[in-house]
Design an enzyme around this catalytic site. Structure first.
Site, PDB file in Angstrom:
ATOM      1  CB  CYS A 101      40.460  30.340  36.251  1.00 41.02           C
ATOM      2  SG  CYS A 101      41.671  29.702  37.412  1.00 41.02           S
TER       3      CYS A 101
ATOM      4  N   GLY B 130      41.727  37.071  35.282  1.00 42.18           N
ATOM      5  CA  GLY B 130      43.035  36.615  35.740  1.00 42.18           C
ATOM      6  C   GLY B 130      44.142  37.395  35.069  1.00 42.18           C
TER       7      GLY B 130
ATOM      8  CG  ASN C  65      36.727  29.494  36.419  1.00 42.72           C
ATOM      9  OD1 ASN C  65      37.240  29.921  37.434  1.00 42.72           O
ATOM     10  ND2 ASN C  65      35.631  30.030  35.901  1.00 42.72           N
ATOM     11  N   GLY C  66      37.765  27.197  38.965  1.00 40.34           N
ATOM     12  CA  GLY C  66      37.039  26.738  40.138  1.00 40.34           C
ATOM     13  C   GLY C  66      37.975  26.391  41.267  1.00 40.34           C
TER      14      GLY C  66
ATOM     15  CE1 TYR D 153      34.893  44.133  40.663  1.00 36.46           C
ATOM     16  CE2 TYR D 153      35.695  41.933  41.179  1.00 36.46           C
ATOM     17  CZ  TYR D 153      35.942  43.255  40.840  1.00 36.46           C
ATOM     18  OH  TYR D 153      37.220  43.696  40.665  1.00 36.46           O
TER      19      TYR D 153
END
Length: 546
Positions: free
Chosen positions: A85, A111, A188-189, A331
């Site tokens: 996300c 995403g 997000n998570g 990354y």
């Protein structure tokens, strides 16, 4: 770390009261401290692993990724974990939705399978536009963005996994109505106590429309007995376990929340006209001319009132150890972002330099990166080793997905469309190939074959992170541990599997040394299998009597 031996495996908010916070009036330095009150009694759904038996049972869940989704294997897909996300929120600008749209474009790497924006209209009503696909595809019709006027908006991009990709219902932000009005949320998570929370809520009568853990948060807010909404948000979040960076939007306020461990990033900035912006990465702030101010601290709630642009900050929970995701630096995040108060490109360059010190490649002629994320690590490796740095692989960004090709032979040819060797750099050379990570090994083996076919005399693979041996529980889409090549094989077994002349990873100890005293502030569970927050066992749910 040896080259042919088996693989080795900013401070948090200090406020002790969850709701002691200050209010700063817009355009002034006045700060008024006051305290909100609400029930702080323990909630039975909270993460509880007090007994050794339950903790052992919780640890038994670790080999399987704890998420409402599952990971679909695509042998031709990019062999990296996927960030699930990205978030953007804007308040105080008449073009808030358009700014969110641009910010989401910059966060597209976080995403690519769904996007959405919720905005507050002039009438105070929240309006939503969501869709499957890239941000530009979802808003290809200009009327969709034009339907979202107003001074405040939140946006979301996501990766979905198996079973969810075809469902528009799982695309965020989620918009819901409850007895005090409308509220939208973007998350997000990943919540490791999602199933336990959902089971209890369903027993009490809650009805769920999606398979997303984010919907649990809306139900907790709606069923909370606390007032006002800030207290409801805090009440809901203290029941959550795992990783969450959240944006909430109501008719007059925007809330930004980060979990007490700070797993996922969330930053705050401001435009010249005074508009406040939140985003997962600073690159989104840069695009829309917002100046970075600070992180949302772990365990903090920031509230912006769009009526007077006042900003309030609350401590969500007492201090807990920071455990920010180290893979954001390795990354996920773009190299032009500042994440967890560090420039991402500087971190990656340092990883490459440390890798060269630890695992040099004597006799090599040239260092090349695996594009695009291996670039700065390869640059650091070349600088430290004194070798020539060249771009020996060119990534083609418009090839589509090769698994749709009818035969394996055609699919193998399609790999060359995605990554093309520069023969003048490679032919007859001993080549060091630097990548940021190695997960399943599928991409690495194809790259090695590609370079050999292009005439490389030797191929030495160097990975600028430790071996990935554990699945992530905190919002990253990783394969099951049985699919992680370093979890199944020793170092030489991995080397033989991908076909390189030598292979080396950055050791975990060396990674820690780069961060120095901050090393304990980062979650490295995918390398160490030391999970900061264990999954919660869901209590059995009795079948109702007919």
């Amino acid at each position: 770390m040896g080259i042919v031996t088996p693989a080795a495996a900013a401070s948090a908010a200090t406020c002790t009261s969850r709701l002691l916070h200050y209010h700063a009036a817009a355009g002034t330095d006045r700060r008024h401290r006051h305290q909100l009150r609400y029930s702080a009694s323990p909630f039975p759904l909270s993460l509880r692993c007090g007994s050794g038996r339950r903790e052992a049972a919780a640890r038994a869940l670790l080999p399987v990724r704890v998420t409402p989704f599952s990971y679909g294997v695509d042998e031709d897909a990019d062999d990296h974990p996927r960030e699930e996300c990205g978030l953007v929120g804007v308040v105080g600008d008449p073009d808030a939705a358009s700014l969110c749209y641009l910010g989401l474009q910059k966060l597209q790497h976080r995403g690519e399978e769904g996007a959405g924006i919720v905005a507050v209209g002039g009438d105070g009503k929240l309006k939503s536009v969501t869709g499957l696909g890239l941000v530009a595809d979802v808003f290809a019709d200009p009327s969709r963005l034009a339907s979202l006027p107003g001074p405040a908006a939140i946006g979301h991009v996501r990766y979905s996994t198996a079973g969810a990709a075809a469902s528009l219902r799982n695309v965020q932000p989620f918009l819901a109505g409850y007895r005090f009005g409308q509220v939208a949320v973007a998350h997000n998570g990943n919540l490791v106590n999602y199933q336990a929370l959902r089971n209890k809520l369903e027993v009490r009568g809650s009805i769920f429309n999606t398979s997303s853990d984010t919907e649990v948060i809306l139900h907790l807010i709606a069923t909370s007995l606390s007032r006002p909404l800030l207290a409801r948000v805090c009440d809901a979040c203290e029941r959550l376990a795992g990783a969450y960076s959240l944006l909430f939007l109501t008719a007059d306020k925007l809330f930004a929340v980060r979990d007490p461990h700070g797993f996922r990033p969330l930053v705050m900035g401001r435009r010249r006209n005074g508009a406040v912006v939140f985003a997962s990465e600073t690159c989104a702030l840069d695009l829309i001319d917002a100046t970075y101010e600070r992180e949302v601290e772990p365990g903090e709630v920031v509230v912006v009132d769009r009526r007077d642009m006042s900003v309030a900050s609350a401590c969500l929970v007492p201090h807990r150890p920071r455990r920010s995701c180290v893979f954001e630096h390795i990354y996920f995040s773009l190299p032009n972002s500042v994440v967890f108060s560090h420039a991402v490109h500087e971190r990656r360059t340092a990883f490459g330099q440390a890798l060269a010190e630890e695992s040099p490649a004597p006799g090599a002629d040239v260092v090349i990166p695996v594009p695009d994320s291996g670039f700065y690590a390869a640059l650091g490796f070349a600088r430290s080793s004194g070798l020539e740095f060249q771009q020996g692989l060119i990534r083609w960004h418009y090839s589509g997905r090769s698994f749709i090709q009818p035969t394996q032979a055609i699919r193998d040819l399609a790999v060359k469309l995605k990554l093309a060797p520069v023969r003048g750099v490679i032919t007859g050379k001993s080549v060091v190939v630097v990548d940021d990570s190695l997960v399943r090994g599928t991409t690495s083996s194809k790259i090695v074959r590609l370079l050999r076919d292009a005439g490389a005399r030797e191929v030495h693979m160097r990975i600028a992170s430790p071996p990935v041996v554990g699945s992530c529980l905190y919002g990253i889409d990783t394969p099951s541990e049985g699919e992680l090549i370093s979890n199944r094989m020793d170092l030489d077994g991995v080397r033989r599997e991908i076909g390189s002349d030598s292979l080396a990873f950055l050791s975990l100890g060396k990674l820690h040394s780069i961060y120095g005293e901050e090393s304990g502030d980062y979650c490295d569970a995918c390398f160490s299998r030391k999970y900061p927050v264990l999954p919660t066992l869901a209590d059995p749910v009795a079948e109702p009597e007919e």
